[in-house]
Design a protein around this motif. Structure first.
Motif, mmCIF file in Angstrom:
data_model
loop_
_atom_site.group_PDB
_atom_site.id
_atom_site.type_symbol
_atom_site.label_atom_id
_atom_site.label_comp_id
_atom_site.label_asym_id
_atom_site.label_seq_id
_atom_site.Cartn_x
_atom_site.Cartn_y
_atom_site.Cartn_z
ATOM 1 N N TRP A 177 0.845 -1.196 0.000
ATOM 2 C CA TRP A 177 0.000 0.000 0.000
ATOM 3 C C TRP A 177 0.883 1.250 0.000
ATOM 4 N N ASN A 178 1.921 1.252 0.797
ATOM 5 C CA ASN A 178 2.802 2.416 0.859
ATOM 6 C C ASN A 178 3.353 2.789 -0.509
ATOM 7 N N ARG A 179 3.789 1.791 -1.251
ATOM 8 C CA ARG A 179 4.483 2.060 -2.513
ATOM 9 C C ARG A 179 3.520 2.357 -3.652
ATOM 10 N N THR A 180 2.321 1.805 -3.591
ATOM 11 C CA THR A 180 1.385 2.005 -4.702
ATOM 12 C C THR A 180 0.421 3.162 -4.481
ATOM 13 N N ASN A 181 0.310 3.641 -3.243
ATOM 14 C CA ASN A 181 -0.647 4.708 -2.921
ATOM 15 C C ASN A 181 -0.019 5.639 -1.874
ATOM 16 N N PRO A 182 1.091 6.295 -2.231
ATOM 17 C CA PRO A 182 1.860 7.060 -1.241
ATOM 18 C C PRO A 182 1.154 8.309 -0.717
ATOM 19 N N ALA A 235 -10.137 5.293 3.836
ATOM 20 C CA ALA A 235 -8.917 5.153 3.034
ATOM 21 C C ALA A 235 -8.686 3.687 2.683
ATOM 22 N N LEU A 236 -8.905 2.810 3.646
ATOM 23 C CA LEU A 236 -8.765 1.372 3.411
ATOM 24 C C LEU A 236 -9.760 0.896 2.361
ATOM 25 N N TYR A 237 -11.000 1.303 2.507
ATOM 26 C CA TYR A 237 -12.056 0.928 1.572
ATOM 27 C C TYR A 237 -11.705 1.367 0.146
ATOM 28 N N GLU A 238 -11.295 2.617 -0.007
ATOM 29 C CA GLU A 238 -10.996 3.154 -1.340
ATOM 30 C C GLU A 238 -9.779 2.473 -1.960
ATOM 31 N N TYR A 239 -8.774 2.160 -1.139
ATOM 32 C CA TYR A 239 -7.585 1.500 -1.687
ATOM 33 C C TYR A 239 -7.938 0.099 -2.184
ATOM 34 N N ASN A 240 -8.711 -0.633 -1.404
ATOM 35 C CA ASN A 240 -9.081 -1.971 -1.834
ATOM 36 C C ASN A 240 -10.000 -1.942 -3.057
ATOM 37 N N LYS A 241 -10.859 -0.943 -3.104
ATOM 38 C CA LYS A 241 -11.710 -0.776 -4.280
ATOM 39 C C LYS A 241 -10.851 -0.544 -5.525
ATOM 40 N N PHE A 256 -6.530 -10.012 3.140
ATOM 41 C CA PHE A 256 -6.280 -8.757 3.824
ATOM 42 C C PHE A 256 -5.391 -9.006 5.042
ATOM 43 N N TRP A 257 -4.161 -8.603 4.901
ATOM 44 C CA TRP A 257 -3.106 -8.687 5.913
ATOM 45 C C TRP A 257 -2.519 -10.091 5.972
ATOM 46 N N ASN A 258 -1.420 -10.199 6.704
ATOM 47 C CA ASN A 258 -0.646 -11.429 6.792
ATOM 48 C C ASN A 258 -0.196 -11.640 8.230
ATOM 49 N N GLU A 259 -0.543 -12.799 8.787
ATOM 50 C CA GLU A 259 -0.130 -13.172 10.145
ATOM 51 C C GLU A 259 -0.343 -12.030 11.136
ATOM 52 N N GLN A 260 -1.564 -11.520 11.135
ATOM 53 C CA GLN A 260 -1.922 -10.373 11.955
ATOM 54 C C GLN A 260 -1.922 -10.690 13.447
ATOM 55 N N ASP A 261 -1.769 -11.962 13.787
ATOM 56 C CA ASP A 261 -1.769 -12.326 15.197
ATOM 57 C C ASP A 261 -0.393 -12.250 15.835
ATOM 58 N N ILE A 262 0.668 -11.997 15.051
ATOM 59 C CA ILE A 262 1.999 -11.884 15.640
ATOM 60 C C ILE A 262 2.523 -10.457 15.475
ATOM 61 N N GLY A 263 3.346 -10.053 16.426
ATOM 62 C CA GLY A 263 3.756 -8.662 16.506
ATOM 63 C C GLY A 263 4.585 -8.163 15.350
ATOM 64 N N SER A 264 5.267 -9.043 14.638
ATOM 65 C CA SER A 264 6.089 -8.592 13.522
ATOM 66 C C SER A 264 5.262 -8.149 12.323
ATOM 67 N N GLY A 283 -14.616 -2.901 0.457
ATOM 68 C CA GLY A 283 -13.885 -2.192 -0.588
ATOM 69 C C GLY A 283 -13.558 -3.086 -1.766
ATOM 70 N N PHE A 284 -13.051 -4.289 -1.499
ATOM 71 C CA PHE A 284 -12.758 -5.227 -2.582
ATOM 72 C C PHE A 284 -14.000 -5.515 -3.416
ATOM 73 N N LYS A 285 -15.116 -5.774 -2.760
ATOM 74 C CA LYS A 285 -16.340 -6.123 -3.472
ATOM 75 C C LYS A 285 -16.912 -4.935 -4.238
ATOM 76 N N ALA A 286 -16.677 -3.728 -3.720
ATOM 77 C CA ALA A 286 -17.136 -2.538 -4.447
ATOM 78 C C ALA A 286 -16.347 -2.363 -5.742
ATOM 79 N N GLY A 287 -15.071 -2.733 -5.712
ATOM 80 C CA GLY A 287 -14.243 -2.601 -6.910
ATOM 81 C C GLY A 287 -14.492 -3.686 -7.929
ATOM 82 N N ASP A 288 -14.766 -4.899 -7.465
ATOM 83 C CA ASP A 288 -15.039 -6.022 -8.355
ATOM 84 C C ASP A 288 -15.886 -7.036 -7.594
#
Length: 815
Positions: A177-182, A235-241, A256-264, A283-288
Motif C-alpha cells: 500500500w505504501n508504494r502504490t498509494n503514497p 482510506a482502506l475501503y478506497e484502496y481496496n476498491k 487482507f493482511w498477513n499473520e496479523q496475530d503476531i507482533g512482527s 472495498g474489494f467487493k465494491a471494486g469487483d
C-alpha cells in the motif's frame, strides 16, 4: 469443549521446538550416496530455466564464469546412483543422453548442478481446483539476480516459466500500500505490473496480499510500515476498491493482511483486525463484485486471536478462510481439527473452504548444513532437500484428508530469515532448483487432477491415500515410517509405479519396499477408503444474513494505557469505570438512522439515536461501569440496529486481574520451594538447586554450541489431591532471570500441564528480566486442568547458557 488430547498435541507442536530433534533423526536415516555440495559461485548452468527440463528438451549444460572444461562428468539420480557418465572432451556445452523423469545431479571436478526432467505441458492437464499452489514473493524479491545472470525483467520471466513447469494453477504474491498509494488519490502500480505479465500470459491465477499502510491513512502519524493496520477505514475501503478494479481479471483472490496475530506483522488486537477486515472486504467487493476475498491468515493458536476476531460476525466478511501452518507432521491432524472446531464454534459454515496460504515446517526452515551464496548464510544440504521433498508430498495428502481445499507451499523464491540460518525456497539463491521443486512438479503431474477418496489402512506405520483419476482409475500414494515390504492391493496388469520424483519403479510382483519416500501407484481398481476424506468445501459469497446491514461497520477505541494480552485476544481493565469511544462507518450511499446496543459493561448515560449520512463516520463517546459477570472476565459487545436491521457485532474480551488478586482464594504450593521436589526436563544439561538467599529455586541449563532446539521446562509433581487444579482459575508465581539478557531483552515464559492424556501449554503474557516479577497465569477454558499431575514453568532460551529462579507459586480459585 474440544477434546483435551487434541489441544495438548496442538499446543505441543506450535511453540515448542523439541520436534527438531526427531526431524534430525529422520534426516539421518535417509540414504544419500555422496550428495554433491553446491558451489557458492556457479560453474555450470543448465540450458533450461533453473535446471527444470521438460520432456523433449535437450539436456544441455554450459560452463560459466570462465570455468575450464573438466575431464569427466557423472550424472547421479536422487539416491546417489550413477545413471550416466563420460568425458567432457573440452566441448561446451555438454549434451546428455535422454533420461527418464526424475531429479538428478551433474557432478564434475569443476562444480556441480542439480536438474530435473519433468513432463511437458502437452502431457499436463492442470486443474483449476487442484490442491497445490505455491507462494512466490516475486514482487518483493524483485526477481533480478545479477549473480545468477538475470536482470529484473528476465528474472520475472524465469519465475513465471518455473511456476508454469511446476504445474500449479495459482501462485501467491505481495503488494505494498505504501508504494502504490503514497498519498491520497495518487496511485502507481508500475512496479507490480512487471511480475504479473509473465504469470497471466501463462494462464496462472494470482492470490495477492499486503500488510502495510501509509502514514496518511493513520492520521499522518508515523507508523511502523509493515505492522500498522490503518485508522482511516474510508482510506482502506478506497484502496481496496482501487486494487480490485486495477487488477480485475489478473488477480482473482485477495487476502487482507498477513499473520496479523503476531507482533512482527501487526500490533493491533483481534477486534481491531476484525473491524479492518470488514471495511477491506466491502472495498474489494465494491471494486469487483466477482473477486474472491480471503480472511487474513493467522499463524498461532486458532482459538485465541482469530477465535476472538471471528466472534465479531466475521464469517459475513470473507469468502474463504485462510490460515498458515508450519506444524510438525505429528501434530498436523490435531492442528487442522482444532482449526475446524474454532470455525464451527464461531458460526463459520463447514462448506466454507479452508486455504493454507503458507505451509511448511519450522523445523525444516533451519538451514544449518550447507554453504550459502553469502558469507555467514546457510543453505539446505541435499539430505535436507530430500526431507522437504517428502514433507510437501505427505502434507498435501494429509491436508486433503482433513478437508483443506488448497495449500500454498512456502516458498518458491529463496527467502532468508533468522540472520541467515533459516532458508526457505524451492530455488537456491542462484535460481537453480532444489529437489523439492522436482517433487512438487511430479506431485502435480501424478495427482493434480485426481480426487482424494480417503485413507486406507494397509498396516502398522503405513500411510496410504486413495485417489480417483478423471478416467475413474485409482491411484495410491504410500509411505512408511519404517522401511518394510508391502503387498499393494488393487494392482492390475497395466498398473505402474513411480517414485517421489517421477522416476518409474520396476515392478516384479505386487510387493514393494516402502520407506519414508512416498511412492505413487497408478491403474489400480476395486479399492475403497477405510476413512473417507472430509469434503473440501466450495467457494461461495460470504454469509449474508437478510437481517444484517453489512455496510455499517463499528470500531472501538479504548484507552491506550490498557494492557493487551500477549496474544492480543483480550485486554485487562483495572478500573471500575472506563471511558471509551465507538466509531461508526456507513459505507453505503443511503442515510441510516438507528441506535447502538452495548453489553458486557454498564453504560452510564443513555445513548441517543444516531444518524449516519451516506459515506460518513461518527464518533460516539461513552462511559461505562466495568462489572464482569464471570468473576474477573467478560466481553464488551458492540452491536445495534439501523433502519430495522442489525449491524455486525464487535466483541472485545476483557479481564480485571486486580479483582482476581483481591478476591481470589490462594493455595501455596509449599513443596515447590525445595529443589528436591523438581525434576530436570530440558534439551540440554540441566541442574536444579536451592537459592536460600531469596527463598527460591534456581534452574540452570547449558547447551552444546550450535544447538537449535533449546528448551527448559522443569517439572513439579502436584501433591494430589491437595494441589488439584480441577477448580482452579490459574496460578501465580514470582520469577526472574539469574543474569541480565544482552541488550536488556525480556524473555517470555510458558506454563505447561501434564496428565495421562498428554500435555498442554501456553505462552504467558509476562516478559522477564533479572528483576523479580509476579506472573498471573489464568488457565484457558481449553485446558484439561482437572487431570493435571505435573506443572512445568520454563523458557525456550535464546542462548546456550541460561538460568532463572522461581518462588512463591500459588494456585488461585474464584469460588
Amino acid at each position: 469443549m474440544f477434546p483435551a488430547i487434541y489441544i495438548g498435541a496442538l499446543l505441543r507442536g506450535i511453540f515448542r521446538t523439541s520436534r527438531i530433534l526427531s526431524v534430525c533423526l529422520v534426516l539421518a536415516c535417509i540414504t544419500v550416496l555422496h550428495a554433491g555440495v553446491y558451489d557458492a559461485t556457479m560453474k555450470i548452468r543448465a540450458s533450461s530455466p533453473g535446471g527444470a527440463f521438460v520432456k523433449g528438451e535437450p539436456l544441455s549444460f554450459q560452463l560459466v564464469n570462465n570455468t575450464p572444461p573438466p575431464e569427466t562428468y557423472q550424472v547421479k539420480n536422487w539416491r546417489g546412483k550413477i545413471v550416466t557418465e563420460g568425458k567432457w572432451n573440452n566441448t561446451n556445452p555438454l549434451q546428455l543422453p535422454e533420461l527418464p523423469y526424475g531429479h538428478y545431479q551433474l557432478t564434475t571436478p569443476a562444480g556441480n548442478v542439480s536438474f530435473a526432467v519433468l513432463p511437458n505441458q502437452v502431457e499436463r492437464h492442470v486443474s483449476r481446483t487442484q490442491f497445490l499452489a505455491v507462494d512466490t514473493h516475486i514482487s518483493w524479491t524483485k526477481a533480478g539476480n545479477k549473480q545468477a545472470g538475470f536482470s529484473e525483467d528476465a528474472g520475472y520471466e524465469l519465475i513465471g516459466e518455473l511456476v508454469h513447469r511446476l504445474g500449479v494453477p495459482i501462485l501467491r504474491d505481495r503488494i505494498s500500500w505504501n508504494r502504490t498509494n503514497p498519498a491520497p488519490g495518487k496511485y502507481d502500480f508500475s512496479e507490480y505490473e512487471k511480475p504479473l505479465k509473465p504469470v497471466t500470459k501463462r494462464g496462472i491465477e494470482v492470490l495477492s496480499v499486503y500488510h502495510d499502510s501509509p502514514d496518511w491513512a493513520n492520521g499522518n502519524r508515523k507508523v511502523a510500515k509493515n505492522r500498522t493496520l490503518p485508522l482511516d477505514f474510508f482510506a482502506l475501503y478506497e484502496y481496496n476498491k482501487k486494487l480490485a478494479k486495477q487488477y480485475q481479471g489478473k488477480i482473482q483472490y485477495w487476502e487482507f493482511w498477513n499473520e496479523q496475530d503476531i507482533g512482527s506483522f501487526s500490533n493491533a488486537p483481534a477486534w481491531e483486525y476484525a473491524a479492518n477486515l470488514k471495511a477491506a472486504y466491502l472495498g474489494f467487493k465494491a471494486g469487483d463484485p466477482t473477486v474472491t476475498v480471503l480472511s487474513g491468515p493467522s499463524l498461532l493458536y486458532p482459538h485465541l486471536f482469530m477465535g476472538t476476531a471471528l466472534q465479531s460476525d466475521l464469517n459475513c466478511y470473507f469468502d474463504i478462510f485462510s490460515y498458515h501452518c508450519y506444524e510438525s507432521e505429528q501434530g498436523l491432524e490435531e492442528f487442522i481439527r482444532f482449526l475446524r472446531y474454532t470455525l464451527e464454534k464461531n458460526g463459520v459454515s463447514a462448506s466454507t473452504p479452508i486455504w493454507l496460504s503458507e505451509f511448511n515446517d519450522h523445523a525444516l526452515g533451519h538451514a544449518v548444513e550447507g554453504p550459502g551464496l553469502r558469507p555467514g548464510y546457510k543453505e539446505h544440504s541435499y539430505r535436507q532437500e530430500l526431507m522437504i521433498s517428502q514433507l510437501l508430498v505427505k502434507r498435501t495428502a494429509m491436508f486433503q484428508q482433513l478437508g483443506v481445499a488448497r495449500g500454498f507451499f512456502f516458498n518458491l523464491m529463496p527467502v532468508i530469515e533468522r540472520n541467515g540460518t533459516a532458508s526457505w525456497g524451492l530455488l537456491r539463491r542462484d535460481y537453480t532448483i532444489k529437489a523439492g521443486f522436482t517433487a512438487l512438479a511430479n506431485l502435480t503431474y501424478q495427482l493434480g487432477n485426481a480426487k482424494l477418496l480417503g485413507s486406507i489402512n494397509l498396516g502398522k506405520k503405513l500411510h496410504a491415500f486413495l485417489y480417483e483419476q478423471p478416467d475413474k482409475k485409482q491411484s495410491l500414494l504410500i509411505w512408511s515410517d519404517q522401511k518394510q515390504i508391502v503387498k499393494i492391493p488393487g494392482m492390475q496388469k497395466n498398473s505402474r509405479v513411480v517414485d517421489l520424483f517421477g522416476t518409474p519403479v520396476v515392478r516384479k510382483d505386487n510387493q514393494f519396499s516402502v520407506d519414508s519416500n512416498p511412492l505413487y501407484f497408478h491403474g489400480l481398481a476395486g479399492l475403497k477408503p477405510d476413512q473417507a476424506a472430509i469434503p473440501p468445501g466450495k467457494i461461495a459469497e460470504a454469509k449474508n444474513p437478510g437481517n444484517m446491514d453489512k455496510e455499517i461497520v463499528s470500531r472501538i477505541i479504548l484507552p491506550k494505557k490498557l494492557q493487551l494480552s500477549f496474544f492480543k485476544d483480550s485486554v485487562d481493565i483495572p478500573d471500575e469505570t472506563i471511558d471509551f469511544s465507538v466509531e461508526l462507518y456507513n459505507f453505503s450511499t443511503q442515510k441510516k438512522k438507528g441506535k447502538l446496543a452495548i453489553s458486557g459493561v454498564k453504560i452510564l448515560e443513555d445513548i441517543p439515536e444516531i444518524t449516519l449520512s451516506p459515506r460518513s463516520r461518527k464518533l460516539i463517546k461513552l462511559k461505562a461501569a466495568v462489572q464482569p459477570a464471570n468473576g474477573f472476565r467478560d466481553k464488551i459487545v458492540v452491536g445495534g440496529s439501523f433502519e430495522g436491521k442489525c449491524i455486525s457485532r464487535l466483541v472485545v474480551p476483557f479481564t480485571r486481574n486486580n479483582l482476581l488478586l483481591k478476591q481470589g482464594r490462594f493455595l501455596a504450593l509449599t513443596s515447590s520451594s525445595r529443589a528436591t521436589n523438581w525434576q530436570e526436563h530440558s534439551s540440554g544439561k540441566m541442574s536444579i538447586e536451592d537459592f536460600p538467599a531469596e527463598k527460591a529455586v534456581r534452574f540452570t541449563v547449558d547447551y552444546p554450541a550450535g544447538t537449535a532446539d533449546r528448551w527448559i521446562y522443569p517439572q513439579y509433581r502436584l501433591q494430589l489431591p491437595r494441589e488439584s487444579l480441577k477448580k482452579a482459575a490459574g496460578i501465580v508465581y514470582e520469577i526472574r532471570l539469574a543474569e541480565p539478557e544482552p541488550g536488556g531483552r525480556y524473555i517470555p515464559t510458558r506454563v505447561h500441564l501434564r496428565s495421562a492424556n498428554g500435555y498442554q501449554g501456553m505462552r504467558t503474557n509476562g516478559h522477564h528480566n533479572e528483576k523479580w516479577q509476579t506472573e498471573v497465569f489464568t488457565f484457558p477454558e481449553s485446558f484439561d486442568k482437572g487431570n493435571a499431575e505435573i506443572l512445568e514453568i520454563g523458557f525456550n532460551p535464546p542462548r546456550n547458557h541460561f538460568s532463572f529462579l522461581i518462588r512463591n507459586i500459588r494456585i488461585f480459585y474464584l469460588d
